[in-house]
Motif scaffolding. Structure first.
Motif, PDB file in Angstrom:
ATOM      1  N   ASP A   1      31.408 -68.943 101.135  1.00  0.00           N
ATOM      2  CA  ASP A   1      31.715 -68.867  99.704  1.00  0.00           C
ATOM      3  C   ASP A   1      31.003 -67.682  99.052  1.00  0.00           C
ATOM      4  N   TYR A   2      29.764 -67.440  99.435  1.00  0.00           N
ATOM      5  CA  TYR A   2      29.029 -66.343  98.804  1.00  0.00           C
ATOM      6  C   TYR A   2      29.656 -65.000  99.146  1.00  0.00           C
TER       7      TYR A   2
ATOM      8  N   LEU B   1      25.909 -69.048  93.029  1.00  0.00           N
ATOM      9  CA  LEU B   1      26.308 -70.262  93.741  1.00  0.00           C
ATOM     10  C   LEU B   1      25.199 -71.305  93.739  1.00  0.00           C
TER      11      LEU B   1
ATOM     12  N   SER C   1      28.968 -74.450  93.244  1.00  0.00           N
ATOM     13  CA  SER C   1      30.176 -74.189  94.007  1.00  0.00           C
ATOM     14  C   SER C   1      31.009 -73.123  93.304  1.00  0.00           C
ATOM     15  N   LEU C   2      31.965 -72.570  94.040  1.00  0.00           N
ATOM     16  CA  LEU C   2      32.881 -71.598  93.448  1.00  0.00           C
ATOM     17  C   LEU C   2      33.718 -72.239  92.344  1.00  0.00           C
TER      18      LEU C   2
END
Length: 208
Positions: free
Chosen positions: A15-16, A40, A45-46
């Motif tokens: 995600d990062y 994050l 979370s995104l």
């Protein structure tokens, strides 16, 4: 990283890394990985980041331009999901179905919104009409009637999300609309109010 996405897609990216790539296009000539990890960690979370309010994003040290870009993936995903939903397959027979239909719009930060759900005789959703922030139901009777007739609706539900007016005021507006539509044999089933963690039926509250 851009080449990795081109060759292998995004399935194997953390995600990062996805966030880092997005930030790269709005914050050039800077290593955006530390900022991506920091955001994050702060928001969790995104999804939470993309739905965060402008105030929360400013408090995190982001400029208005960066904050606007971070909202794009969520807005695009929501638009695509709505575009591909077959309205004729959506039934709104109870509160559970209503909550499921509005879904992400009920997640915090919850924003004010008024919608009219046009239904057929089996409570299948024919159309959702979202009013603009400054558009009042009391001034839109003719427009609403025309749209109901266009889709051959027999009933409708009014939904207020995070309403800024009292239930009594909203009930009065709804009663006026129901009276205006009575000659067309179109029934108002209910007026539903959604807030952050709460829901109210004006029909059950006996305000209609």
């Amino acid at each position: 990283m851009r080449q990795r996405i081109i060759e292998h897609g995004t399935a194997n990216l953390a995600d990062y890394e996805l966030l880092e790539m997005l930030l790269f296009y709005v914050i050039p000539r800077r290593d955006t990985k530390p900022l991506a990890k920091e955001l994050l960690q702060k928001f969790g979370s995104l999804t939470a980041l993309s739905q965060a309010s402008d105030t929360m994003l400013r408090d995190a040290g982001l400029t208005q331009r960066v904050a606007a870009v971070l909202k794009i993936p969520y807005l695009v995903a929501r638009a695509l999901a709505e575009e591909h939903t077959e309205l004729s397959q959506i039934q709104l027979k109870n509160m559970t179905m209503l909550k499921r239909y509005f879904g992400s719009r009920l997640h915090e930060p919850i924003e004010e919104e008024t919608s009219l759900l046009y239904l057929d005789g089996r409570n299948n959703l024919l159309k959702e009409e979202r009013l603009t922030r400054h558009q009042k139901i009391s001034a839109s009777h003719r427009l609403i009637a025309t749209q109901l007739l266009d889709v051959q609706a027999t009933a409708f539900i009014v939904v207020h999300i995070a309403p800024s007016h009292s239930a009594a005021v909203l009930a009065q507006e709804a009663r006026g609309l129901a009276m205006a539509l009575k000659p067309l044999s179109i029934t108002m089933h209910d007026v539903i109010l959604f807030g952050a963690g709460w829901v109210s039926s004006l029909n059950k509250e006996r305000l209609l």
